[in-house]
Design an enzyme around this catalytic site. Structure first.
Site, PDB file in Angstrom:
ATOM      1  N   GLN A  94       9.569  19.869 -41.035  1.00 32.54           N
ATOM      2  CA  GLN A  94       8.727  20.631 -40.106  1.00 32.54           C
ATOM      3  C   GLN A  94       8.706  22.121 -40.443  1.00 32.54           C
ATOM      4  O   GLN A  94       8.114  22.913 -39.719  1.00 32.54           O
ATOM      5  CB  GLN A  94       9.232  20.430 -38.663  1.00 32.54           C
ATOM      6  CG  GLN A  94       9.113  18.986 -38.193  1.00 32.54           C
ATOM      7  CD  GLN A  94       9.819  18.721 -36.862  1.00 32.54           C
ATOM      8  OE1 GLN A  94      10.368  19.617 -36.234  1.00 32.54           O
ATOM      9  NE2 GLN A  94       9.810  17.463 -36.437  1.00 32.54           N
ATOM     10  N   HIS A 179      12.733  20.775 -35.750  1.00 35.87           N
ATOM     11  CA  HIS A 179      13.016  21.547 -34.532  1.00 35.87           C
ATOM     12  C   HIS A 179      13.321  23.011 -34.818  1.00 35.87           C
ATOM     13  O   HIS A 179      14.363  23.527 -34.427  1.00 35.87           O
ATOM     14  CB  HIS A 179      14.156  20.923 -33.719  1.00 35.87           C
ATOM     15  CG  HIS A 179      13.831  19.547 -33.209  1.00 35.87           C
ATOM     16  ND1 HIS A 179      14.609  18.913 -32.262  1.00 35.87           N
ATOM     17  CD2 HIS A 179      12.813  18.695 -33.499  1.00 35.87           C
ATOM     18  CE1 HIS A 179      14.078  17.717 -32.001  1.00 35.87           C
ATOM     19  NE2 HIS A 179      12.996  17.567 -32.750  1.00 35.87           N
ATOM     20  N   GLU A 272       7.946  18.751 -21.790  1.00 34.39           N
ATOM     21  CA  GLU A 272       8.053  19.595 -20.588  1.00 34.39           C
ATOM     22  C   GLU A 272       7.152  20.809 -20.648  1.00 34.39           C
ATOM     23  O   GLU A 272       6.872  21.347 -21.717  1.00 34.39           O
ATOM     24  CB  GLU A 272       9.499  20.112 -20.435  1.00 34.39           C
ATOM     25  CG  GLU A 272      10.525  19.029 -20.276  1.00 34.39           C
ATOM     26  CD  GLU A 272      11.932  19.572 -20.060  1.00 34.39           C
ATOM     27  OE1 GLU A 272      12.087  20.790 -19.789  1.00 34.39           O
ATOM     28  OE2 GLU A 272      12.877  18.764 -20.159  1.00 34.39           O
ATOM     29  N   TYR A 282      17.486  25.390 -18.888  1.00 33.22           N
ATOM     30  CA  TYR A 282      16.466  24.346 -18.726  1.00 33.22           C
ATOM     31  C   TYR A 282      16.976  22.948 -19.081  1.00 33.22           C
ATOM     32  O   TYR A 282      16.207  21.990 -19.127  1.00 33.22           O
ATOM     33  CB  TYR A 282      15.181  24.765 -19.462  1.00 33.22           C
ATOM     34  CG  TYR A 282      14.572  25.925 -18.679  1.00 33.22           C
ATOM     35  CD1 TYR A 282      13.621  25.710 -17.705  1.00 33.22           C
ATOM     36  CD2 TYR A 282      15.081  27.223 -18.814  1.00 33.22           C
ATOM     37  CE1 TYR A 282      13.154  26.744 -16.897  1.00 33.22           C
ATOM     38  CE2 TYR A 282      14.625  28.280 -18.020  1.00 33.22           C
ATOM     39  CZ  TYR A 282      13.664  28.016 -17.058  1.00 33.22           C
ATOM     40  OH  TYR A 282      13.230  29.032 -16.251  1.00 33.22           O
ATOM     41  N   TYR A 293      16.196   8.693 -28.867  1.00 35.67           N
ATOM     42  CA  TYR A 293      15.439   7.732 -29.669  1.00 35.67           C
ATOM     43  C   TYR A 293      16.202   6.437 -29.939  1.00 35.67           C
ATOM     44  O   TYR A 293      15.614   5.409 -30.214  1.00 35.67           O
ATOM     45  CB  TYR A 293      15.006   8.367 -30.998  1.00 35.67           C
ATOM     46  CG  TYR A 293      13.751   9.196 -30.840  1.00 35.67           C
ATOM     47  CD1 TYR A 293      12.502   8.598 -30.765  1.00 35.67           C
ATOM     48  CD2 TYR A 293      13.817  10.585 -30.742  1.00 35.67           C
ATOM     49  CE1 TYR A 293      11.358   9.345 -30.598  1.00 35.67           C
ATOM     50  CE2 TYR A 293      12.677  11.342 -30.583  1.00 35.67           C
ATOM     51  CZ  TYR A 293      11.445  10.722 -30.510  1.00 35.67           C
ATOM     52  OH  TYR A 293      10.307  11.458 -30.345  1.00 35.67           O
TER      53      TYR A 293
HETATM   54 CA   LIG Z   1      14.349  20.690 -19.422  1.00 36.82          CA
END
Ligand SMILES: [Ca+2]
Ligand SMILES: [Ca+2]
Length: 400
Positions: A94, A179, A272, A282, A293
């Site tokens: 990525q 990520h 989210e 969070y 997964y």
């Molecule tokens: Ca969260």
């Protein structure tokens, strides 16, 4: 006179047929989609290799990144040659050249900010990534490159970035394909928000000694704003704004509240939408409305009141990438809406909001993975698609 009249008639006919031909060509090139707010025309403006991020210049030109490491300008139907001076990027998984953003004072200082993935100067010998089954099958067992996200800025002069300097880095660098996060947005106070993904390492998102799995806030020169929440906390990184994030690939400033909003890729479902407040947690990877997964359940947010509950979440996942709040006049019904790109859903997702509450959602199917969303100065909506032969698309109301 007669000749003149004949000539005029021929010219008028020619001009009419030319304009009909031009119109037909445009119609052939544009798709028309039916949406809840009427037909929308989709035009392809350019083809790019894995385009990832874009930013409008005050003069109407557009900066666009290509993930393999190229930055280009688009204007009047043409793409520039790659802009010189872009740092070398680690293009793998990525990673690569991700977002681009211009300085709030760009008209005066010409500064451009790039989020890119950078290889470490010293590489470990014979190192390989270690597979954590919670990440699922999306794993590169050949990966041996220590790397991390970084933000560089430079002054755009012609087709060149000058005086390029790195103003921020993910710490620590790690092996792993994914990520990185990678979105940039300036707050109304001129501070730069950076979304920093968890590098598929999970626990660093809760560790204030790293800036992985965080939303970060810096001054444009890389120094730390005085009012950052952890600036005086011992052992904490002072660049951290909020923690407990997984992989946020969208960030925008809410037009009314002026707060930063992000969305983040969930694990197996549970993407989210959040508006990260200074110092708040969070929840990732302790809580998520999705699961790992490999099937391991993750407790949902409400089970742990110390973590902020998302404004909204998607189960099943939409794989959000790109976020903007529409403020233009071309799409009158879209004003104040949040526009979210959908990778796996291959759609533009339009959210109507009342303050910080999502009231309704429309998915506008585009049959392409949407990587980024931007409102152009004229109120049209620009999209980038995620593909080797990716596209820059322009959406305008059809049939006007
Ligand atoms: Ca969260
Ligand atoms: Ca869960």
């Amino acid at each position: 006179m007669k000749t003149h009249r004949f000539h005029t008639a021929v010219m008028a006919a020619l001009s009419l047929s030319t304009s009909i031909a031009a119109q037909r060509a445009t119609e052939a090139a544009a798709e028309v989609l039916q949406t809840k707010s009427g037909p929308v025309s989709v035009e392809r403006l350019a083809v790019l290799v894995e385009p990832w991020g874009m930013s409008s210049l005050p003069d109407g030109r557009l900066l666009v990144t290509e993930k393999p490491g190229r930055l280009r300008l688009y204007s009047d139907g043409k793409l520039s040659e790659p802009i010189a001076g872009v740092p070398a990027v680690a293009y793998r998984g990525q990673g690569g050249l991700l977002d681009v953003e211009i300085d709030p004072d760009f008209a005066k200082n010409g500064l451009v900010y790039l989020y890119f993935v950078e290889a470490a100067e010293t590489q470990p010998k014979d190192a390989r990534d270690v597979h954590d089954p919670r990440t699922g099958p999306d794993f590169d067992k050949e990966d041996n490159l220590l790397k991390g996200g970084a933000v560089a800025r430079g002054r755009l002069e012609g087709n060149q970035l000058r005086d390029v300097q790195v103003v921020w880095r993910q710490v620590p660098k790690t092996i792993g394909r994914g990520h990185f996060g990678g979105r940039l947005v300036f707050g109304p106070d001129g501070k730069l928000f950076i979304t920093s993904g968890d590098r598929q390492r999970f626990d660093p998102a809760q560790d204030l000694a790293t800036n992985l799995g965080k939303v970060v806030r810096i001054n444009p020169d890389g120094s730390i704003p005085q009012d950052n929440p952890f600036g005086k906390k011992e052992g904490a990184r002072p660049d951290v704004w909020s923690l407990g994030h997984r992989n946020p690939l969208g960030a925008a400033i809410h037009p009314a509240s002026k707060a930063v909003w992000i969305h983040e890729m969930g694990p197996w479902h549970g993407d989210e939408l959040n508006s990260p407040a200074a110092g708040k947690n969070y929840g990732w990877p302790v809580v998520s409305n999705g699961d790992h997964y490999d099937g391991q359940p993750i407790p949902d947010h409400p089970t742990r009141p110390e973590f902020a509950v998302p404004i909204d979440y998607w189960h099943p996942a939409i794989s959000p990438s790109g976020l903007t709040f529409y403020a233009g006049s071309l799409f009158k019904d879209w004003r104040g809406n949040a526009l979210v790109g959908g990778l796996s859903t291959e759609s533009l997702i339009r959210l109507t909001l009342e303050g910080s509450v999502v009231k309704s959602e429309e998915r506008i199917g585009l049959h392409r993975r949407i990587r980024d969303v931007l409102e152009a100065p004229d109120g049209s909506v620009l999209l980038l698609t995620d593909a080797k032969d990716g596209e820059l698309l322009r959406l305008t109301p059809a049939g006007r």
